[in-house]
Structure formats: C-alpha cells, structure tokens
Design a protein around this motif. Structure first.
Motif, mmCIF file in Angstrom:
data_model
loop_
_atom_site.group_PDB
_atom_site.id
_atom_site.type_symbol
_atom_site.label_atom_id
_atom_site.label_comp_id
_atom_site.label_asym_id
_atom_site.label_seq_id
_atom_site.Cartn_x
_atom_site.Cartn_y
_atom_site.Cartn_z
ATOM 1 N N ASP A 122 22.320 14.047 58.116
ATOM 2 C CA ASP A 122 21.094 13.999 57.317
ATOM 3 C C ASP A 122 20.224 12.781 57.599
ATOM 4 O O ASP A 122 19.153 12.638 57.013
ATOM 5 C CB ASP A 122 21.439 14.022 55.820
ATOM 6 C CG ASP A 122 21.965 15.364 55.371
ATOM 7 O OD1 ASP A 122 21.496 16.386 55.915
ATOM 8 O OD2 ASP A 122 22.826 15.409 54.475
ATOM 9 N N MET A 123 20.657 11.912 58.500
ATOM 10 C CA MET A 123 19.895 10.685 58.773
ATOM 11 C C MET A 123 18.477 10.982 59.251
ATOM 12 O O MET A 123 17.517 10.335 58.825
ATOM 13 C CB MET A 123 20.613 9.822 59.812
ATOM 14 C CG MET A 123 21.716 8.970 59.242
ATOM 15 S SD MET A 123 21.141 7.767 58.053
ATOM 16 C CE MET A 123 20.365 6.588 59.133
ATOM 17 N N GLY A 124 18.332 11.964 60.106
ATOM 18 C CA GLY A 124 17.012 12.306 60.629
ATOM 19 C C GLY A 124 16.061 12.774 59.545
ATOM 20 O O GLY A 124 14.862 12.477 59.573
ATOM 21 N N LYS A 125 16.593 13.485 58.559
ATOM 22 C CA LYS A 125 15.763 13.977 57.459
ATOM 23 C C LYS A 125 15.301 12.838 56.560
ATOM 24 O O LYS A 125 14.199 12.860 56.027
ATOM 25 C CB LYS A 125 16.528 15.001 56.626
ATOM 26 C CG LYS A 125 16.859 16.258 57.377
ATOM 27 C CD LYS A 125 17.697 17.176 56.521
ATOM 28 C CE LYS A 125 18.126 18.387 57.321
ATOM 29 N NZ LYS A 125 19.011 19.248 56.549
ATOM 30 N N VAL A 126 16.160 11.853 56.363
ATOM 31 C CA VAL A 126 15.833 10.743 55.464
ATOM 32 C C VAL A 126 14.925 9.730 56.150
ATOM 33 O O VAL A 126 14.019 9.184 55.522
ATOM 34 C CB VAL A 126 17.128 10.066 54.953
ATOM 35 C CG1 VAL A 126 16.817 8.852 54.118
ATOM 36 C CG2 VAL A 126 17.951 11.053 54.146
ATOM 37 N N ILE A 127 15.123 9.492 57.430
ATOM 38 C CA ILE A 127 14.301 8.516 58.147
ATOM 39 C C ILE A 127 12.992 9.139 58.612
ATOM 40 O O ILE A 127 11.939 8.541 58.486
ATOM 41 C CB ILE A 127 15.080 7.910 59.326
ATOM 42 C CG1 ILE A 127 16.241 7.081 58.782
ATOM 43 C CG2 ILE A 127 14.174 7.056 60.191
ATOM 44 C CD1 ILE A 127 17.142 6.495 59.817
ATOM 45 N N GLY A 128 13.049 10.340 59.142
ATOM 46 C CA GLY A 128 11.840 11.021 59.598
ATOM 47 C C GLY A 128 11.364 10.514 60.939
ATOM 48 O O GLY A 128 11.844 9.505 61.460
ATOM 49 N N LYS A 129 10.411 11.209 61.500
ATOM 50 C CA LYS A 129 9.878 10.855 62.810
ATOM 51 C C LYS A 129 9.101 9.546 62.719
ATOM 52 O O LYS A 129 8.151 9.423 61.962
ATOM 53 C CB LYS A 129 8.969 11.964 63.314
ATOM 54 C CG LYS A 129 8.573 11.827 64.748
ATOM 55 C CD LYS A 129 7.865 13.063 65.241
ATOM 56 C CE LYS A 129 7.673 12.989 66.731
ATOM 57 N NZ LYS A 129 7.135 14.244 67.251
ATOM 58 N N GLY A 130 9.547 8.568 63.476
ATOM 59 C CA GLY A 130 8.897 7.266 63.451
ATOM 60 C C GLY A 130 9.116 6.499 62.154
ATOM 61 O O GLY A 130 8.412 5.536 61.875
ATOM 62 N N GLY A 131 10.079 6.934 61.344
ATOM 63 C CA GLY A 131 10.369 6.252 60.086
ATOM 64 C C GLY A 131 9.399 6.563 58.964
ATOM 65 O O GLY A 131 9.375 5.871 57.949
ATOM 66 N N LYS A 132 8.610 7.620 59.114
ATOM 67 C CA LYS A 132 7.585 7.927 58.116
ATOM 68 C C LYS A 132 8.170 8.325 56.769
ATOM 69 O O LYS A 132 7.650 7.918 55.725
ATOM 70 C CB LYS A 132 6.666 9.041 58.630
ATOM 71 C CG LYS A 132 5.751 8.582 59.734
ATOM 72 C CD LYS A 132 4.799 9.665 60.153
ATOM 73 C CE LYS A 132 3.886 9.166 61.255
ATOM 74 N NZ LYS A 132 2.929 10.185 61.664
ATOM 75 N N VAL A 133 9.251 9.090 56.765
ATOM 76 C CA VAL A 133 9.862 9.507 55.499
ATOM 77 C C VAL A 133 10.483 8.301 54.804
ATOM 78 O O VAL A 133 10.309 8.111 53.592
ATOM 79 C CB VAL A 133 10.899 10.627 55.727
ATOM 80 C CG1 VAL A 133 11.612 10.974 54.435
ATOM 81 C CG2 VAL A 133 10.233 11.860 56.314
ATOM 82 N N ALA A 134 11.198 7.473 55.551
ATOM 83 C CA ALA A 134 11.815 6.273 54.977
ATOM 84 C C ALA A 134 10.752 5.345 54.395
ATOM 85 O O ALA A 134 10.930 4.791 53.298
ATOM 86 C CB ALA A 134 12.641 5.546 56.025
ATOM 87 N N ASN A 135 9.651 5.175 55.103
ATOM 88 C CA ASN A 135 8.569 4.329 54.592
ATOM 89 C C ASN A 135 7.931 4.922 53.340
ATOM 90 O O ASN A 135 7.544 4.190 52.428
ATOM 91 C CB ASN A 135 7.516 4.099 55.671
ATOM 92 C CG ASN A 135 7.990 3.154 56.743
ATOM 93 O OD1 ASN A 135 8.865 2.327 56.512
ATOM 94 N ND2 ASN A 135 7.425 3.275 57.924
ATOM 95 N N SER A 136 7.847 6.244 53.280
ATOM 96 C CA SER A 136 7.308 6.893 52.086
ATOM 97 C C SER A 136 8.225 6.694 50.894
ATOM 98 O O SER A 136 7.759 6.433 49.778
ATOM 99 C CB SER A 136 7.107 8.389 52.343
ATOM 100 O OG SER A 136 6.176 8.601 53.368
ATOM 101 N N ILE A 137 9.532 6.806 51.130
ATOM 102 C CA ILE A 137 10.498 6.558 50.051
ATOM 103 C C ILE A 137 10.354 5.125 49.559
ATOM 104 O O ILE A 137 10.307 4.871 48.356
ATOM 105 C CB ILE A 137 11.943 6.824 50.535
ATOM 106 C CG1 ILE A 137 12.146 8.315 50.794
ATOM 107 C CG2 ILE A 137 12.961 6.307 49.524
ATOM 108 C CD1 ILE A 137 13.454 8.647 51.491
ATOM 109 N N ARG A 138 10.273 4.184 50.478
ATOM 110 C CA ARG A 138 10.122 2.776 50.104
ATOM 111 C C ARG A 138 8.840 2.550 49.300
ATOM 112 O O ARG A 138 8.838 1.808 48.313
ATOM 113 C CB ARG A 138 10.121 1.895 51.349
ATOM 114 C CG ARG A 138 11.481 1.781 51.998
ATOM 115 C CD ARG A 138 11.462 0.837 53.198
ATOM 116 N NE ARG A 138 12.783 0.711 53.769
ATOM 117 C CZ ARG A 138 13.164 1.284 54.901
ATOM 118 N NH1 ARG A 138 12.309 2.013 55.602
ATOM 119 N NH2 ARG A 138 14.387 1.133 55.351
ATOM 120 N N SER A 139 7.755 3.188 49.706
ATOM 121 C CA SER A 139 6.479 3.024 48.995
ATOM 122 C C SER A 139 6.550 3.566 47.578
ATOM 123 O O SER A 139 6.070 2.925 46.632
ATOM 124 C CB SER A 139 5.354 3.732 49.754
ATOM 125 O OG SER A 139 5.146 3.134 51.000
#
Length: 82
Positions: A44-61
């Motif tokens: 599931d790492m790819g789903k949580v991090i996303g392409k270029g880290g966009k999903v992870a950055n959205s979660i952080r925001s």
C-alpha cells in the motif's frame, strides 16, 4: 477527533489492507511539534505516497491545517512500511 485519529482516517481510506495501518504519536525534540508515525503494508506504500509524493503531501497539508485549527502545533508525519 484528534490529530492521530484524523491521520488514521485519511490513511485507512486510501489503502487496501486497512488492518495493517498503524498510526502513533511520538514526543518530538522540537517545541510545539507533534511527530506522527504511519506504518502501512508494503503493498500500500504507493497508494499512500502517490506519484511524486503528491498524496503524502496532501495528507500532511490536511493534518497540518487541522492541527492549526485545534492545537496550533506543527505536525511532522513519517510514512513507512513493514
């Protein structure tokens, strides 16, 4: 809903293996900072991090915005797999 529960809700809504998600809060060396550790299944790492880290950055925001509304503390989120 506190910051950890909110983070867990966001991550669990993204992953396939919901039971493998672990979200914990740790003490930070920095003042007015919350450190959150997110552990997910390796698949599931790819789903949580996303392409270029966009999903992870959205979660952080989203989590940071929620923290500013409630506690006015900075949030650091570490995402890892097991």
């Amino acid at each position: 809903m506190n910051i950890v529960e909110f983070t867990e809700f966001l991550v669990k809504s993204l992953v396939s293996n919901v039971d493998s998600v672990s979200v914990k809060e740790f003490d930070s060396d920095e003042e007015n900072t919350i450190l959150i550790q997110v552990l997910v299944d390796n698949n599931d790492m790819g789903k949580v991090i996303g392409k270029g880290g966009k999903v992870a950055n959205s979660i952080r925001s989203l989590v940071q915005a929620s923290s500013y509304l409630k506690e006015n503390k900075k949030v650091k989120i570490n995402i890892d797999s097991f």
